[in-house]
Write a protein that holds these residues in place. Structure first.
Motif: not given
Ligand code: SAH
Ligand code: SF4
Length: 376
Positions: A187-191, A221-223, A244-248, A320-322
Motif C-alpha cells: 500500500m505504499g507508493m505506486g500501483e 495487495v492493494s490495487t 481494492v481502492s474503491l473510493h467512489g 482522508y489524510n490531507r
Molecule cells: N496504488 C494502490 C496502492 C497504494 S495506495 C492503490 O491505490 O490501492 C494505498 C491506499 O492509500 C489506497 O487505498 C489509496 O487510495 C490510499 N490513499 C492515497 N492517498 C490517501 C490519503 N491522502 N488519505 C488516505 N488514503 C489515501
C-alpha cells in the motif's frame, strides 16, 4: 490487456542477490564451477538471518564469498533516515542506486485483549517510484510515475525493516521468528499490479520456504482496480489478501477522482474482484477514503452497501489524510460515523479508522514528496 509498465526499466550496475531464487542462483553458481547447493546457503543467510553482504556469510568458502561480492550487489535500498511519527508509525526513506527515493512504513499497533504485551507489526512497501494512475487525492500520483521497482528493490525494503527491528531489540533478545513483522501490505507508493512481474516475484521470495516463508494470508495487495491484473493475480494460485481502492460507489463519483475508472469501470472491476474471491474463497476488502463533499454522502454509503453486500466484502472506511497542495479535506467525526452507520445497518462488516495512529495510507508518498520539495 493491461501491460506491466516496463518502459523505463531500471538496470542496476550489478544485479542484487535479492533478484535471485534457488534455480536462478543455483544455475549461476553451477556455471561458475560452484556446487549448486550453495544457493540454498546464500538464500538462508539473506532470508533467515538478514545478511546480504557476501563477506559476512561465514560458512561459505572465502573464494565463493569474493566471487559473490564481484558478481552481485547486496541490498539495493540504502537507508536515508528513519522517522518516527506518533506512537505507532515509523517511516523509512530509502534511496536507490539511481538516486530515486522511496518510502516504507512500519506500523506497530498494540494488540488488545490477548493478555500479553505484544504489538502487531505491519510493513507497508512501495512498488514503484511515483505512480502513473494520478488519483486526484493521492500524494504518490502528484509527481507522476518515474519507474517500476525491481524485485530486489521491493525485497530490500523488508530487509531494512528487519535490520531496524533487530537494532531496536534489547541486547540478548532472541526473536522467536526470523521474520520480525506480522503483516505485509502493498500500500505504499505506486500501483503494485502495474509492476506485476517484480511484485509477484517479490511475493514468491516472501512466501516460499527458501525465502522468508511468510504466510500468503498475511500479505495484502492493494490495487486501484486494474481488472485484468486482478484476474492474473487470482491465477497465481497464491491465497493473498486483496484490497481494492474503491473510493467512489458510482462510476460518476469514482471517475471524478480516479481516472483509472474510465478504463475499468465499476461493473468490470467488480467482476474481476468476484472471480478473485471465488478462486480463493476469502473476503476481499474495499477501501473507501472519506473525502468531504466528494464521496461521503448518504447516497454513496447506500450504493457502497449494495456493492459490499453483493460481494460479501469487508469495507474499510479511512478518513482522508490531507496532502499539502491538494484541496481535499476529511469529513468531521460525526459525518464519518454517519457514513459507516449506513453500512453497518445494512449488515456490512465495516471498520472506521481512528483519527490518529494508523496513518499508513497517507504515510506513503508524502515523505518522499516533502523530501523532494525540500531539496528542489
Ligand atoms: N496504488 C494502490 C496502492 C497504494 S495506495 C492503490 O491505490 O490501492 C494505498 C491506499 O492509500 C489506497 O487505498 C489509496 O487510495 C490510499 N490513499 C492515497 N492517498 C490517501 C490519503 N491522502 N488519505 C488516505 N488514503 C489515501
Ligand atoms: Fe497511484 Fe494508488 Fe495513489 Fe492512485 S491511490 S495515484 S493508484 S498510489
Amino acid at each position: 490487456m493491461e501491460k506491466s509498465s516496463n518502459r523505463r526499466v531500471f538496470r542496476p550496475e550489478k544485479p542484487s542477490l535479492l533478484e535471485e531464487d534457488p534455480e536462478t542462483l543455483g544455475a549461476r553458481l553451477f556455471a561458475a564451477g560452484q556446487p549448486a547447493y550453495r544457493a540454498g546457503q546464500v538464500l538462508e543467510w539473506i532470508y533467515r538471518r538478514g545478511v546480504t553482504e557476501p563477506a559476512a556469510m561465514t560458512n561459505l568458502p572465502a573464494g565463493l564469498r569474493s566471487w559473490l561480492a564481484e558478481q552481485f550487489a547486496g541490498n539495493p535500498v540504502d537507508r536515508v533516515f528513519w522517522k518516527r511519527s506518533g506512537d505507532e508509525t515509523t517511516k523509512l526513506l530509502g534511496r536507490l542506486e539511481d538516486g530515486a527515493l522511496i518510502e516504507t512504513v512500519l506500523i506497530e499497533a498494540p494488540q488488545t485483549g490477548v493478555g500479553v504485551e505484544r504489538s502487531r507489526s505491519t510493513v507497508c512497501v512501495s512498488s514503484q517510484v511515483g505512480c502513473a494512475y494520478g488519483c486526484k487525492f493521492c500524494a504518490s500520483g502528484l509527481a507522476g510515475w518515474k519507474r517500476n521497482l525491481t524485485r530486489g528493490e521491493i525485497l530490500g525494503q523488508f530487509l531494512r525493516v528487519g535490520e531496524r527491528q533487530r537494532e531496536a531489540d534489547a541486547p540478548g533478545t532472541v526473536r522467536r521468528d526470523h521474520v520480525p513483522f506480522d503483516n505485509i501490505v502493498f500500500m505504499g507508493m505506486g500501483e503494485p499490479l502495474a509492476n506485476f512481474e517484480a511484485v509477484t516475484g517479490a511475493i514468491e521470495s516472501l512466501h516460499r520456504e527458501w525465502g522468508f516463508g511468510f504466510g500468503a494470508r498475511r500479505i495484502t495487495v492493494s490495487t486501484s482496480g486494474l481488472a485484468p491484473r486482478i484476474r492474473d493475480l487470482a491465477d497465481l494460485g497464491v491465497p493473498l489478501r486483496l484490497a481494492v481502492s474503491l473510493h467512489g460507489a458510482t462510476d460518476e463519483v469514482r471517475s471524478r477522482i480516479m481516472p483509472v475508472n474510465r478504463k475499468y469501470p465499476i461493473p468490470e472491476l467488480l467482476d474481476a474482484v468476484r472471480s478473485f474471491r471465488e478462486r480463493h474463497n476469502r473476503m476481499v476488502t474495499l477501501e473507501f477514503i472519506l473525502i468531504e463533499e466528494v464521496n461521503d454522502s448518504l447516497a454513496q454509503a447506500e450504493a457502497l452497501a449494495r456493492i459490499a453486500g453483493d460481494l460479501h466484502a469487508h469495507v474499510n472506511c479511512i478518513p482522508y489524510n490531507r496532502v499539502e497542495g491538494l484541496p481535499w479535506t476529511r469529513p468531521n467525526r460525526k459525518r464519518q460515523e454517519r457514513f459507516a452507520g449506513v453500512l453497518r445497518k445494512a449488515g456490512i462488516s465495516v471498520t472506521l479508522r481512528r483519527e490518529k495512529g494508523h496513518d499508513i495510507e497517507a504515510a506513503c508518498g508524502q515523505l518522499r514528496l516533502q523530501e523532494e520539495r525540500r531539496s528542489a
